[in-house]
Design a protein around this motif. Structure first.
Motif, PDB file in Angstrom:
ATOM      1  N   MET A  26     -36.798  27.822  65.563  1.00  0.00           N
ATOM      2  CA  MET A  26     -37.128  29.250  65.622  1.00  0.00           C
ATOM      3  C   MET A  26     -36.918  29.910  64.263  1.00  0.00           C
ATOM      4  SD  MET A  26     -38.056  29.535  68.775  1.00  0.00           S
ATOM      5  CE  MET A  26     -37.836  31.087  69.605  1.00  0.00           C
ATOM      6  N   ALA A  27     -37.949  30.569  63.768  1.00  0.00           N
ATOM      7  CA  ALA A  27     -37.893  31.202  62.451  1.00  0.00           C
ATOM      8  C   ALA A  27     -37.576  32.681  62.583  1.00  0.00           C
ATOM      9  CB  ALA A  27     -39.224  31.022  61.723  1.00  0.00           C
ATOM     10  N   ARG A  28     -36.906  33.217  61.563  1.00  0.00           N
ATOM     11  CA  ARG A  28     -36.582  34.639  61.549  1.00  0.00           C
ATOM     12  C   ARG A  28     -37.657  35.454  60.852  1.00  0.00           C
ATOM     13  NH1 ARG A  28     -30.607  32.786  59.839  1.00  0.00           N
ATOM     14  NH2 ARG A  28     -31.899  31.003  59.253  1.00  0.00           N
ATOM     15  N   ARG A  29     -38.384  34.825  59.924  1.00  0.00           N
ATOM     16  CA  ARG A  29     -39.504  35.506  59.263  1.00  0.00           C
ATOM     17  C   ARG A  29     -40.778  35.215  60.051  1.00  0.00           C
ATOM     18  NH1 ARG A  29     -37.365  38.759  54.956  1.00  0.00           N
ATOM     19  NH2 ARG A  29     -35.315  37.813  54.565  1.00  0.00           N
ATOM     20  N   ASP A  30     -41.633  36.223  60.154  1.00  0.00           N
ATOM     21  CA  ASP A  30     -42.870  36.066  60.930  1.00  0.00           C
ATOM     22  C   ASP A  30     -42.555  35.455  62.299  1.00  0.00           C
ATOM     23  OD1 ASP A  30     -45.520  36.226  61.509  1.00  0.00           O
ATOM     24  OD2 ASP A  30     -46.192  34.749  60.037  1.00  0.00           O
ATOM     25  N   PRO A  31     -41.648  36.069  63.061  1.00  0.00           N
ATOM     26  CA  PRO A  31     -41.181  35.456  64.312  1.00  0.00           C
ATOM     27  C   PRO A  31     -42.260  35.311  65.371  1.00  0.00           C
ATOM     28  CG  PRO A  31     -40.439  37.729  64.181  1.00  0.00           C
ATOM     29  CD  PRO A  31     -41.044  37.401  62.847  1.00  0.00           C
ATOM     30  N   TRP A  32     -43.373  36.012  65.191  1.00  0.00           N
ATOM     31  CA  TRP A  32     -44.456  35.912  66.179  1.00  0.00           C
ATOM     32  C   TRP A  32     -44.986  34.480  66.269  1.00  0.00           C
ATOM     33  CZ3 TRP A  32     -43.936  40.567  68.136  1.00  0.00           C
ATOM     34  CH2 TRP A  32     -43.535  41.609  67.294  1.00  0.00           C
ATOM     35  N   VAL A  33     -44.887  33.734  65.169  1.00  0.00           N
ATOM     36  CA  VAL A  33     -45.339  32.343  65.179  1.00  0.00           C
ATOM     37  C   VAL A  33     -44.496  31.501  66.138  1.00  0.00           C
ATOM     38  CG1 VAL A  33     -45.799  30.315  63.721  1.00  0.00           C
ATOM     39  CG2 VAL A  33     -46.157  32.608  62.810  1.00  0.00           C
ATOM     40  N   ASN A  34     -43.269  31.975  66.415  1.00  0.00           N
ATOM     41  CA  ASN A  34     -42.427  31.248  67.359  1.00  0.00           C
ATOM     42  C   ASN A  34     -43.077  31.132  68.742  1.00  0.00           C
ATOM     43  OD1 ASN A  34     -40.342  30.831  65.501  1.00  0.00           O
ATOM     44  ND2 ASN A  34     -39.359  32.781  66.002  1.00  0.00           N
ATOM     45  N   MET A  35     -43.931  32.078  69.084  1.00  0.00           N
ATOM     46  CA  MET A  35     -44.634  31.991  70.368  1.00  0.00           C
ATOM     47  C   MET A  35     -45.499  30.732  70.429  1.00  0.00           C
ATOM     48  SD  MET A  35     -45.999  35.844  71.085  1.00  0.00           S
ATOM     49  CE  MET A  35     -45.089  37.298  70.568  1.00  0.00           C
ATOM     50  N   LEU A  36     -46.111  30.397  69.308  1.00  0.00           N
ATOM     51  CA  LEU A  36     -46.937  29.194  69.261  1.00  0.00           C
ATOM     52  C   LEU A  36     -46.063  27.950  69.338  1.00  0.00           C
ATOM     53  CD1 LEU A  36     -49.367  30.303  66.393  1.00  0.00           C
ATOM     54  CD2 LEU A  36     -49.600  30.661  68.850  1.00  0.00           C
ATOM     55  N   ARG A  37     -44.946  27.984  68.621  1.00  0.00           N
ATOM     56  CA  ARG A  37     -44.042  26.831  68.656  1.00  0.00           C
ATOM     57  C   ARG A  37     -43.518  26.588  70.071  1.00  0.00           C
ATOM     58  NH1 ARG A  37     -42.174  29.597  63.745  1.00  0.00           N
ATOM     59  NH2 ARG A  37     -43.011  28.427  61.971  1.00  0.00           N
TER      60      ARG A  37
ATOM     61  N   PRO B 284     -46.489  32.478  53.976  1.00  0.00           N
ATOM     62  CA  PRO B 284     -45.602  33.602  54.281  1.00  0.00           C
ATOM     63  C   PRO B 284     -46.299  34.928  54.033  1.00  0.00           C
ATOM     64  CG  PRO B 284     -45.054  32.658  52.158  1.00  0.00           C
ATOM     65  CD  PRO B 284     -46.110  31.774  52.741  1.00  0.00           C
ATOM     66  N   LEU B 285     -45.819  35.966  54.697  1.00  0.00           N
ATOM     67  CA  LEU B 285     -46.399  37.302  54.553  1.00  0.00           C
ATOM     68  C   LEU B 285     -45.300  38.229  54.046  1.00  0.00           C
ATOM     69  CD1 LEU B 285     -48.856  39.163  55.026  1.00  0.00           C
ATOM     70  CD2 LEU B 285     -47.984  39.563  57.335  1.00  0.00           C
ATOM     71  N   LEU B 286     -45.294  38.472  52.741  1.00  0.00           N
ATOM     72  CA  LEU B 286     -44.229  39.273  52.155  1.00  0.00           C
ATOM     73  C   LEU B 286     -44.251  40.717  52.631  1.00  0.00           C
ATOM     74  CD1 LEU B 286     -43.933  38.152  48.409  1.00  0.00           C
ATOM     75  CD2 LEU B 286     -42.541  37.506  50.361  1.00  0.00           C
ATOM     76  N   SER B 287     -45.414  41.184  53.016  1.00  0.00           N
ATOM     77  CA  SER B 287     -45.527  42.588  53.409  1.00  0.00           C
ATOM     78  C   SER B 287     -45.216  42.825  54.882  1.00  0.00           C
ATOM     79  CB  SER B 287     -46.943  43.097  53.112  1.00  0.00           C
ATOM     80  OG  SER B 287     -47.908  42.349  53.859  1.00  0.00           O
ATOM     81  N   GLU B 288     -44.807  41.796  55.595  1.00  0.00           N
ATOM     82  CA  GLU B 288     -44.537  41.967  57.023  1.00  0.00           C
ATOM     83  C   GLU B 288     -43.398  42.948  57.244  1.00  0.00           C
ATOM     84  OE1 GLU B 288     -42.440  39.073  59.407  1.00  0.00           O
ATOM     85  OE2 GLU B 288     -42.070  37.846  57.638  1.00  0.00           O
ATOM     86  N   LYS B 289     -43.515  43.701  58.339  1.00  0.00           N
ATOM     87  CA  LYS B 289     -42.450  44.623  58.715  1.00  0.00           C
ATOM     88  C   LYS B 289     -41.385  43.844  59.463  1.00  0.00           C
ATOM     89  CE  LYS B 289     -41.588  48.932  61.223  1.00  0.00           C
ATOM     90  NZ  LYS B 289     -42.179  49.985  62.086  1.00  0.00           N
ATOM     91  N   PRO B 290     -40.121  43.931  59.041  1.00  0.00           N
ATOM     92  CA  PRO B 290     -39.072  43.155  59.717  1.00  0.00           C
ATOM     93  C   PRO B 290     -38.969  43.514  61.196  1.00  0.00           C
ATOM     94  CG  PRO B 290     -38.268  44.088  57.650  1.00  0.00           C
ATOM     95  CD  PRO B 290     -39.596  44.725  57.919  1.00  0.00           C
ATOM     96  N   VAL B 291     -38.735  42.501  62.023  1.00  0.00           N
ATOM     97  CA  VAL B 291     -38.506  42.706  63.446  1.00  0.00           C
ATOM     98  C   VAL B 291     -37.004  42.828  63.649  1.00  0.00           C
ATOM     99  CG1 VAL B 291     -38.768  41.726  65.753  1.00  0.00           C
ATOM    100  CG2 VAL B 291     -40.570  41.401  64.040  1.00  0.00           C
ATOM    101  N   GLU B 292     -36.573  43.936  64.204  1.00  0.00           N
ATOM    102  CA  GLU B 292     -35.143  44.185  64.366  1.00  0.00           C
ATOM    103  C   GLU B 292     -34.754  44.154  65.838  1.00  0.00           C
ATOM    104  OE1 GLU B 292     -34.267  47.830  62.401  1.00  0.00           O
ATOM    105  OE2 GLU B 292     -34.699  47.051  60.386  1.00  0.00           O
ATOM    106  N   ARG B 293     -33.610  43.574  66.109  1.00  0.00           N
ATOM    107  CA  ARG B 293     -33.090  43.481  67.478  1.00  0.00           C
ATOM    108  C   ARG B 293     -31.596  43.784  67.475  1.00  0.00           C
ATOM    109  NH1 ARG B 293     -37.668  43.672  68.380  1.00  0.00           N
ATOM    110  NH2 ARG B 293     -39.020  42.224  69.532  1.00  0.00           N
ATOM    111  N   GLU B 294     -31.078  44.145  68.647  1.00  0.00           N
ATOM    112  CA  GLU B 294     -29.642  44.315  68.793  1.00  0.00           C
ATOM    113  C   GLU B 294     -28.955  42.972  68.579  1.00  0.00           C
ATOM    114  OE1 GLU B 294     -28.253  46.238  72.317  1.00  0.00           O
ATOM    115  OE2 GLU B 294     -30.027  47.507  72.450  1.00  0.00           O
ATOM    116  N   PRO B 295     -27.812  42.976  67.927  1.00  0.00           N
ATOM    117  CA  PRO B 295     -27.123  41.695  67.699  1.00  0.00           C
ATOM    118  C   PRO B 295     -26.744  41.017  69.015  1.00  0.00           C
ATOM    119  CG  PRO B 295     -26.167  43.459  66.362  1.00  0.00           C
ATOM    120  CD  PRO B 295     -27.099  44.119  67.334  1.00  0.00           C
TER     121      PRO B 295
END
Length: 602
Positions: free
Chosen positions: A311-322, A446-457
C-alpha cells in the motif's frame, strides 16, 4: 453446408505439430535482433525471471512441466480446496477490519455486503471494554466475529463469550475466531506469551462452541517484516505445529486441535504468486496433518488479507487497483475469507468511501465477475501447478530449518528469523531502488501536483518485535524532503531537462528522466533556458548518435550557464563535461538522495 468431422471441429487439423525446439529457435531469432547470441535452453533462460526463494519463472510452460496430481477439493492433499464445494455456494466470506469505533461503520458494512467482522482490540485498537458497543445491533448468530487482541486476548475472548451468553445466542450458531496467537504477538512485540491460556480457550471452544475457533496462525508479521512467500509459509507452518503440540499436550486430539486453527496470509498484487501461495499452504498443512496422524483433518482454513506492504501513501488511489488484483488472486487461490484493506489504509483511519470501495471489490468479483463459480479455476495451468509445487518445496525446506533450530519460538528469541527476513528485504530493497520492481504512482509515473489525501491518525499498532516495512518507504523519505523544501521556500527543487535534436530523438529519454526525478520530488523543467529554469542541475536527453556529436558541447554550455551538475540520460560513456548518468537499472534512490543533498534539500 459444412460437414464437421466425426470427432467434432478440429481447429488444428490442418497445421503441422510444432515442437519446443522449433519455438526455441524462433526465440533465438528474436533475441539475435536485440544483440543477444544465445541458443537452445539459454535462449529460453534469457526470457526467464528470477523470483525470491530461488524460484524462476520461465516464459513458456507445457505438458513437460508437470507437477504432482493436485487431487480434488475436500480431499488430501487439499491443494485444490479444503471443502468439496469450495466457495461456489455464495462466494468467499467478506471480512472487514475495524481498529477504531466509528459511528455506524460496523453496521454499515454488514448491511452492504460484509459477511464477517475482524475487530482489533486492546493496544492499537478498540478498548476491550467497548466491545459490547462495537457490536451493538449486530446479529451475533448471523455475523461471525474474529478478534485480534494481542496481550488482551483472554479479556477480549471472555468479553465476547459473555456477550454471546447475555444476548442468548445459541452456542451451536456461534461462528468466528477468538484470535489467540501467542507466537504472532511475540513476533510483533518481542514479548513471549504463555501458550497455555490459548490452549484453554481452544478446549472451551471445542467443548461448548463447535463453530468457534480459538487460535489464529497469523503470517502477516513475517510478510510485513519483508519476508518472501516461502518464508511466510514456512513460519506459518512452524507456528501451526507449535500450536498443535500445545493443544494436543493439553488433551485435545489432533483432529480437534486442527479444527481450532485458522491461517492468515497476505495477498499481493503479484497475482500468480498469491494463487500459488494459498494453494501451496493447503498442501503443506495437509502434509503436517498427515504426519501428525490425522490426514482427514488437514483442510486448512484460510483468511487472506490484501498486503499492507504494497500500500502506497502517494497517489493512494492506485491502491484500489492493487487490492483488486490481490483480491482476485485470493479468490482464485481458494481463500475462505478475504479482507480488502481500504485504499487509504497507509494514511490512517479509512473513511466511509474507502470502506465502501473495499467491500465492493469482493462483491464485484463474486457477483459480477463470477470468480467463485468454479473451484480452483487456476488448477491445471502448467504454470500455476509448477509454481505451486516449487513454492511448496521451498517453504517446506524453510519450515524444516526452523524446526531444526528449535521451532518458531526459538528462532524468534534468537533473532535468526529476524535476520532471515531482513536479508530477504535487503535484496528486495535493491530491486525497488533500481525500479526493477516498479511502484506505480511512486517510483514510476509520480504526480507531484497531487493533492495530499489526509485521514485521522490510526491507533499505533503493537511494536518492539519484527519491523513493519513498506515498498514505498525509500521514495516516501525523498518525497518528504521535497515537501519540506516546498513548505519552506514555496517551490520544489528543480532539474532542467536539456533536450538535443528533434522530438523523435529525445522524447523517450526525456520522459524517462522526468519520471525518475519526480520520484524523488524533484520537478523537471523543459521550457525556456537553463538560466530561467530556477534549477541548479541539468540532464542531457537525446539519442546516442546525437550525444556523440553534441553532448560535450552541450555540457560545456550548461556549465557556463551555471549548472553545478550535469547528468546524461543513457548508459555511462566517456562524454566530456558529464558528471553522472541516469539509465534503466540505475540506483534511483541513491541518485535522487545525492541530488537532494547537493541541492541543500534536507
Amino acid at each position: 453446408m459444412t460437414v464437421l468431422p466425426d470427432d467434432g471441429l478440429s481447429l488444428a487439423a490442418e497445421f503441422p505439430d510444432a515442437t519446443h525446439e522449433q519455438w526455441q529457435r524462433l526465440v533465438e531469432g528474436v533475441l539475435r535482433k536485440s544483440g543477444k547470441e544465445v541458443s537452445g535452453e539459454a535462449a529460453e533462460d534469457a526470457l526467464s525471471t528470477t523470483l525470491e526463494d530461488g524460484l524462476r519463472t520461465r516464459p513458456l510452460y507445457t505438458a513437460r512441466d508437470g507437477a504432482p496430481d493436485p487431487g480434488l477439493p475436500g480431499f488430501a492433499p487439499y491443494l485444490r480446496g479444503g471443502r468439496p464445494e469450495g466457495n461456489t455456494a455464495g462466494g468467499w466470506d467478506v471480512r472487514q477490519r475495524h481498529a477504531a469505533l466509528t459511528d455506524g461503520a460496523v453496521l454499515g458494512d454488514l448491511e452492504n455486503g460484509v459477511t464477517s467482522l475482524w475487530l482489533v482490540l486492546g493496544e492499537g485498537g478498540i478498548p476491550v471494554a467497548d466491545l459490547p458497543r462495537a457490536l451493538d445491533g449486530v446479529y451475533l448468530d448471523l455475523a461471525p466475529v474474529v478478534l485480534d487482541a494481542g496481550a488482551d486476548t483472554e479479556a477480549a475472548a471472555a468479553a465476547l463469550l459473555r456477550l454471546y451468553e447475555d444476548r442468548g445466542v445459541d452456542p451451536e450458531t456461534v461462528r468466528g475466531n477468538l484470535g489467540a496467537d501467542p507466537l504472532g504477538y511475540q513476533a510483533r512485540t518481542g514479548t513471549p506469551q504463555d501458550l497455555a491460556p490459548a490452549a484453554a480457550l481452544a478446549a472451551r471452544c471445542a467443548e461448548q462452541y463447535p463453530g468457534l475457533r480459538a487460535l489464529t496462525v497469523d503470517a502477516l508479521p513475517y510478510h510485513e517484516a519483508g519476508g518472501s512467500a516461502a518464508q511466510e509459509l514456512g513460519a506459518s507452518l512452524a507456528t501451526g505445529v507449535a500450536y498443535l503440540r500445545e493443544l494436543t499436550g493439553a488433551g485435545l486430539t489432533v483432529e480437534a486441535a486442527c479444527a481450532q486453527l485458522e491461517f492468515r496470509y497476505a495477498a499481493t498484487a503479484d497475482q500468480f504468486l498469491t494463487i500459488a501461495k494459498l494453494r501451496a499452504a493447503r498442501r503443506l498443512w495437509g502434509r503436517v496433518a498427515e504426519v501428525s496422524g490425522a490426514p482427514g483433518a488437514g483442510a486448512q482454513v484460510q483468511h487472506a488479507v490484501t498486503s499492507p506492504v504494497m500500500m502506497a501513501r502517494r497517489d493512494p488511489w492506485v491502491n484500489m487497483l492493487r487490492t483488486t488484483v490481490a483480491t482476485l488472486a485470493a479468490g482464485v487461490g481458494g481463500a475462505d475469507s478475504v479482507t480488502v484493506l481500504p485504499f487509504d489504509h497507509a494514511l490512517g483511519l479509512p473513511d466511509a468511501f474507502a470502506r465502501r470501495i473495499a467491500r465492493n471489490t469482493s462483491t464485484i468479483l463474486v457477483e459480477e465477475s463470477h470468480l467463485a463459480r468454479v473451484i480452483d479455476p487456476a488448477g491445471g495451468s502448467w504454470y500455476v501447478e509448477r509454481l505451486t509445487d516449487e513454492l511448496a518445496h521451498a517453504a517446506w525446506e524453510f519450515f524444516r530449518s526452523v524446526e531444526r533450530d528449535g521451532g518458531q519460538a526459538a528462532v524468534l528469541r534468537s533473532g535468526r528469523l529476524r535476520t532471515d527476513l531482513a536479508t530477504t528485504w535487503a535484496e528486495r530493497s535493491k530491486k525497488l531502488a533500481k525500479r526493477r520492481e516498479p511502484i506505480t504512482g511512486v517510483s514510476e509515473f509520480p504526480l507531484l501536483s497531487e493533492k495530499p489525501v489526509e485521514r485521522e491518525p490510526a491507533p499505533e499498532p503493537p511494536s518492539g518485535g519484527l519491523p513493519r516495512v513498506r515498498r514505498d518507504e525509500a521514495y516516501e523519505a525523498l518525497r518528504a524532503r521535497s515537501d519540506a523544501h516546498l513548505a519552506a521556500t514555496g517551490a520544489r527543487p528543480r532539474v532542467f531537462l536539456a533536450t538535443l535534436g528533434p522530438a523523435a530523438a529525445y522524447t523517450a529519454r526525456a520522459t524517462f528522466a522526468a519520471n525518475l526525478f519526480q520520484a524523488g520530488g524533484i520537478e523537471p523543467v523543459t521550457a525556456g533556458s537553463f538560466e530561467d529554469s530556477g534549477a541548479t542541475e541539468a540532464v542531457l536527453c537525446s539519442s546516442d548518435d546525437l550525444y556523440a556529436e553534441q553532448a560535450a558541447q552541450a555540457a560545456e554550455s550548461l556549465r557556463a550557464a551555471g549548472a553545478r551538475h550535469v547528468f546524461l540520460a543513457g548508459r555511462p560513456a566517456a562524454y566530456a563535461g558529464v558528471d553522472s548518468y541516469v539509465f534503466a537499472g540505475c540506483d534511483a534512490v541513491d541518485v535522487l538522495s545525492a541530488t537532494l543533498d547537493r541541492m541543500g534539500v534536507s
